[in-house]
Design a protein around this motif. Structure first.
Motif, PDB file in Angstrom:
ATOM      1  N   ALA A 112     -58.593 -12.566 -93.656  1.00  0.00           N
ATOM      2  CA  ALA A 112     -57.356 -12.337 -94.325  1.00  0.00           C
ATOM      3  C   ALA A 112     -57.040 -13.603 -95.367  1.00  0.00           C
ATOM      4  CB  ALA A 112     -55.994 -12.576 -93.247  1.00  0.00           C
ATOM      5  N   VAL A 113     -56.602 -13.580 -96.174  1.00  0.00           N
ATOM      6  CA  VAL A 113     -55.982 -14.474 -97.370  1.00  0.00           C
ATOM      7  C   VAL A 113     -54.671 -14.398 -97.790  1.00  0.00           C
ATOM      8  CG1 VAL A 113     -56.887 -12.855 -99.385  1.00  0.00           C
ATOM      9  CG2 VAL A 113     -56.989 -15.270 -99.428  1.00  0.00           C
ATOM     10  N   LEU A 114     -54.109 -15.669 -98.091  1.00  0.00           N
ATOM     11  CA  LEU A 114     -52.809 -15.593 -98.350  1.00  0.00           C
ATOM     12  C   LEU A 114     -52.552 -16.705 -99.543  1.00  0.00           C
ATOM     13  CD1 LEU A 114     -51.287 -18.173 -97.048  1.00  0.00           C
ATOM     14  CD2 LEU A 114     -51.260 -16.679 -95.144  1.00  0.00           C
ATOM     15  N   THR A 115     -51.676 -16.810-100.319  1.00  0.00           N
ATOM     16  CA  THR A 115     -51.009 -17.925-101.020  1.00  0.00           C
ATOM     17  C   THR A 115     -49.594 -18.396-100.570  1.00  0.00           C
ATOM     18  OG1 THR A 115     -50.218 -16.252-102.528  1.00  0.00           O
ATOM     19  CG2 THR A 115     -52.342 -17.238-103.115  1.00  0.00           C
ATOM     20  N   SER A 116     -49.506 -19.620-100.560  1.00  0.00           N
ATOM     21  CA  SER A 116     -48.134 -20.165-100.031  1.00  0.00           C
ATOM     22  C   SER A 116     -47.860 -21.260-100.733  1.00  0.00           C
ATOM     23  CB  SER A 116     -48.450 -20.536 -98.494  1.00  0.00           C
ATOM     24  OG  SER A 116     -47.374 -21.270 -97.979  1.00  0.00           O
ATOM     25  N   GLY A 170     -47.941 -28.518 -98.017  1.00  0.00           N
ATOM     26  CA  GLY A 170     -47.172 -27.825 -96.710  1.00  0.00           C
ATOM     27  C   GLY A 170     -48.051 -26.684 -96.326  1.00  0.00           C
ATOM     28  N   THR A 171     -48.644 -26.082 -97.051  1.00  0.00           N
ATOM     29  CA  THR A 171     -49.569 -24.862 -96.681  1.00  0.00           C
ATOM     30  C   THR A 171     -50.596 -25.235 -95.673  1.00  0.00           C
ATOM     31  OG1 THR A 171     -49.326 -23.842 -98.900  1.00  0.00           O
ATOM     32  CG2 THR A 171     -51.193 -22.880 -97.686  1.00  0.00           C
ATOM     33  N   PHE A 172     -51.313 -26.389 -96.043  1.00  0.00           N
ATOM     34  CA  PHE A 172     -52.519 -27.003 -95.281  1.00  0.00           C
ATOM     35  C   PHE A 172     -51.716 -27.449 -93.930  1.00  0.00           C
ATOM     36  CE2 PHE A 172     -55.417 -27.621 -98.882  1.00  0.00           C
ATOM     37  CZ  PHE A 172     -55.759 -26.388 -99.130  1.00  0.00           C
ATOM     38  N   PHE A 176     -42.111 -19.818 -89.792  1.00  0.00           N
ATOM     39  CA  PHE A 176     -43.758 -20.265 -89.483  1.00  0.00           C
ATOM     40  C   PHE A 176     -43.724 -21.878 -89.091  1.00  0.00           C
ATOM     41  CE2 PHE A 176     -48.287 -21.558 -90.118  1.00  0.00           C
ATOM     42  CZ  PHE A 176     -48.631 -20.473 -89.620  1.00  0.00           C
ATOM     43  N   ARG A 177     -42.444 -22.486 -89.237  1.00  0.00           N
ATOM     44  CA  ARG A 177     -42.437 -23.904 -88.579  1.00  0.00           C
ATOM     45  C   ARG A 177     -42.110 -23.894 -87.262  1.00  0.00           C
ATOM     46  NH1 ARG A 177     -41.466 -27.767 -93.041  1.00  0.00           N
ATOM     47  NH2 ARG A 177     -41.200 -26.745 -95.140  1.00  0.00           N
ATOM     48  N   THR A 178     -41.824 -23.018 -86.725  1.00  0.00           N
ATOM     49  CA  THR A 178     -41.384 -22.868 -85.415  1.00  0.00           C
ATOM     50  C   THR A 178     -42.794 -22.278 -84.449  1.00  0.00           C
ATOM     51  OG1 THR A 178     -40.872 -20.489 -85.275  1.00  0.00           O
ATOM     52  CG2 THR A 178     -39.181 -22.273 -85.912  1.00  0.00           C
ATOM     53  N   LYS A 179     -42.776 -22.688 -83.401  1.00  0.00           N
ATOM     54  CA  LYS A 179     -44.091 -22.295 -82.469  1.00  0.00           C
ATOM     55  C   LYS A 179     -43.891 -20.782 -82.206  1.00  0.00           C
ATOM     56  CE  LYS A 179     -46.582 -24.090 -78.572  1.00  0.00           C
ATOM     57  NZ  LYS A 179     -46.622 -25.441 -77.406  1.00  0.00           N
ATOM     58  N   GLU A 180     -42.792 -20.316 -81.993  1.00  0.00           N
ATOM     59  CA  GLU A 180     -42.694 -18.735 -81.865  1.00  0.00           C
ATOM     60  C   GLU A 180     -43.305 -17.986 -83.026  1.00  0.00           C
ATOM     61  OE1 GLU A 180     -40.071 -21.169 -79.436  1.00  0.00           O
ATOM     62  OE2 GLU A 180     -40.171 -21.152 -81.526  1.00  0.00           O
ATOM     63  N   GLY A 239     -54.436 -24.969-103.889  1.00  0.00           N
ATOM     64  CA  GLY A 239     -53.937 -24.541-104.999  1.00  0.00           C
ATOM     65  C   GLY A 239     -52.468 -25.169-105.369  1.00  0.00           C
ATOM     66  N   THR A 240     -52.633 -26.229-106.304  1.00  0.00           N
ATOM     67  CA  THR A 240     -51.330 -26.990-106.795  1.00  0.00           C
ATOM     68  C   THR A 240     -51.482 -27.608-108.086  1.00  0.00           C
ATOM     69  OG1 THR A 240     -49.533 -28.919-106.112  1.00  0.00           O
ATOM     70  CG2 THR A 240     -51.863 -29.047-105.058  1.00  0.00           C
ATOM     71  N   ILE A 241     -50.306 -27.489-108.867  1.00  0.00           N
ATOM     72  CA  ILE A 241     -50.682 -28.052-110.267  1.00  0.00           C
ATOM     73  C   ILE A 241     -50.339 -29.457-110.203  1.00  0.00           C
ATOM     74  CG2 ILE A 241     -49.752 -26.144-111.214  1.00  0.00           C
ATOM     75  CD1 ILE A 241     -46.983 -27.680-111.720  1.00  0.00           C
ATOM     76  N   ASP A 242     -50.118 -30.163-109.168  1.00  0.00           N
ATOM     77  CA  ASP A 242     -49.715 -31.730-109.045  1.00  0.00           C
ATOM     78  C   ASP A 242     -51.009 -32.555-108.795  1.00  0.00           C
ATOM     79  OD1 ASP A 242     -47.014 -31.280-109.294  1.00  0.00           O
ATOM     80  OD2 ASP A 242     -46.738 -31.153-107.091  1.00  0.00           O
ATOM     81  N   ASN A 243     -52.255 -31.748-108.429  1.00  0.00           N
ATOM     82  CA  ASN A 243     -53.500 -32.359-108.273  1.00  0.00           C
ATOM     83  C   ASN A 243     -53.476 -33.447-107.228  1.00  0.00           C
ATOM     84  OD1 ASN A 243     -56.327 -32.267-108.984  1.00  0.00           O
ATOM     85  ND2 ASN A 243     -55.885 -34.106-110.048  1.00  0.00           N
ATOM     86  N   ASP A 244     -52.646 -33.433-106.244  1.00  0.00           N
ATOM     87  CA  ASP A 244     -52.259 -34.594-105.043  1.00  0.00           C
ATOM     88  C   ASP A 244     -52.972 -34.328-104.036  1.00  0.00           C
ATOM     89  OD1 ASP A 244     -50.654 -32.567-104.662  1.00  0.00           O
ATOM     90  OD2 ASP A 244     -48.660 -33.468-104.193  1.00  0.00           O
ATOM     91  N   LEU A 245     -53.888 -33.576-103.871  1.00  0.00           N
ATOM     92  CA  LEU A 245     -54.539 -33.167-102.564  1.00  0.00           C
ATOM     93  C   LEU A 245     -55.568 -34.249-102.428  1.00  0.00           C
ATOM     94  CD1 LEU A 245     -53.964 -29.717-101.602  1.00  0.00           C
ATOM     95  CD2 LEU A 245     -53.211 -31.573-100.251  1.00  0.00           C
ATOM     96  N   TYR A 246     -55.980 -34.909-101.220  1.00  0.00           N
ATOM     97  CA  TYR A 246     -57.149 -35.778-101.415  1.00  0.00           C
ATOM     98  C   TYR A 246     -58.463 -34.720-100.968  1.00  0.00           C
ATOM     99  CZ  TYR A 246     -60.490 -38.933 -99.436  1.00  0.00           C
ATOM    100  OH  TYR A 246     -61.715 -39.873 -99.150  1.00  0.00           O
TER     101      TYR A 246
END
Length: 327
Positions: free
Chosen positions: A9-13, A108-110, A80-84, A129-136
């Motif tokens: 499965a593949v998604l974008t978030s 947030g996605t990761f 999706f932030r909840t365990k349920e 995938g983020t325009i901010d380029n801020d992921l290590y």
């Protein structure tokens, strides 16, 4: 260790980024090449919880390489932030016989993918995938190059007006916690100053730079302000400068969401395609709870925890150069 995977499965978030469609295409075609079925999940993690799945094939992703946005849509999911909510997402994946999940997005996605993997042991793979380029973990993220080009094109046009009227323009660009777009655009457009979240610049320091430019007969100037700058954004910076500095007619432009839109650059199309291929192949090799990145033009895998918790560092040499070249 090779993993037996028959369905992905593949998604974008999160926020959309130019090149996400190219990444989806890369995932789908690499999976099909390896005799793996693919389902697209619509509306991010919300769609995962609701079971909003659609089978994708080679023709499903035809002609999307150069499209902006994301054909799978994107959303932020409170459930999706909840365990349920995560438990229901897991149930949906199992019910649809999905063996692994690829998530395309940012911090947030990761974070969601990492927690989901830890709770349910479900194989996950991240594509940045983020325009901010801020992921290590990757020299560039999908969308950064296109967003920067969009900013450069806009500032080039603003400069025509600035020159015609001897104006001082403050241009605010995206980057709440990251100044990558601001810095790169500043170098590319010859901005007199770039104000970054990572390198605090006081109003007095900015005025000193403007004074130096005025002394060398500079009749118009562009100051680029990342939205996360400590002084409060372009309008606040302009207000503070105007109170102390009357030599220029001041204008403010906030570029906003035009930075997210538009067709992806050739760089982003190729980067996203490479990451899509590597994501599927990484899963087949038994990798999970990691992000695919490109470092020094080579594909690498970085743990989601490291990608989330570590800080992507700005190029100090580019900061130094921008100060030299802006005189």
């Amino acid at each position: 260790m090779m993993m037996s995977i028959k369905k992905i499965a593949v998604l974008t978030s999160g926020g959309d980024a130019p090149g996400m469609n190219a990444a989806i295409r890369g995932v789908v075609r690499t999976a099909v090449f390896n005799d793996i079925e693919v389902v697209g999940v619509f509306q991010g993690y919300d769609g995962l919880i609701k079971g909003d799945f659609k089978r994708l094939n080679v023709r499903s992703v035809a002609k999307i390489l150069g499209r902006g946005g994301t054909i799978l849509k994107s959303a932020r999911s409170e459930e999706f932030r909840t365990k349920e909510g995560r438990a229901e997402a897991y149930r949906q994946l199992k019910e649809h016989d999905v063996d692994a999940l690829i998530t395309i997005g940012g911090n947030g996605t990761f974070t969601g993918a990492k927690i989901f993997n830890e709770e349910h042991g479900f194989p996950v793979m991240g594509i940045p995938g983020t325009i901010d380029n801020d992921l290590y973990g990757s020299d560039n993220t999908i969308g950064f190059d296109t967003a920067t080009n969009t900013v450069v094109e806009a500032i080039d046009k603003i400069r025509d007006t600035a020159n015609s009227h001897n104006r001082l323009f403050f241009v605010e660009v995206m980057g709440r916690d990251s100044g990558f777009i601001a810095l790169r655009a500043g170098l590319a457009t010859g901005a007199i100053a770039v104000m970054l979240p990572e390198e605090e610049m006081s109003i007095d320091e900015l005025i000193a730079i403007l004074d130096k430019g005025k002394a060398s007969n500079k009749t118009s100037s562009i100051v680029i302000v990342a939205e996360g700058d400590a002084n409060g954004g372009a309008y606040e910076v302009a207000k503070k400068v105007t109170e102390k500095y009357e030599q220029y007619e001041v204008r403010v432009t906030v570029l906003g969401h035009i930075q997210r839109g538009g067709v992806p650059s050739a760089w982003d199309r190729v980067l996203a395609s490479r990451m899509g291929v590597s994501a599927v192949e990484g899963l087949l090799q038994g990798k999970s709870n990691v992000m695919v990145g490109v470092q020094n033009d080579r594909e690498v895998f970085v743990s989601l925890a490291e990608a989330i918790d570590s800080k992507a560092e700005m190029n100090k040499e580019e900061i130094r150069m921008s100060r030299i070249l802006s005189i």
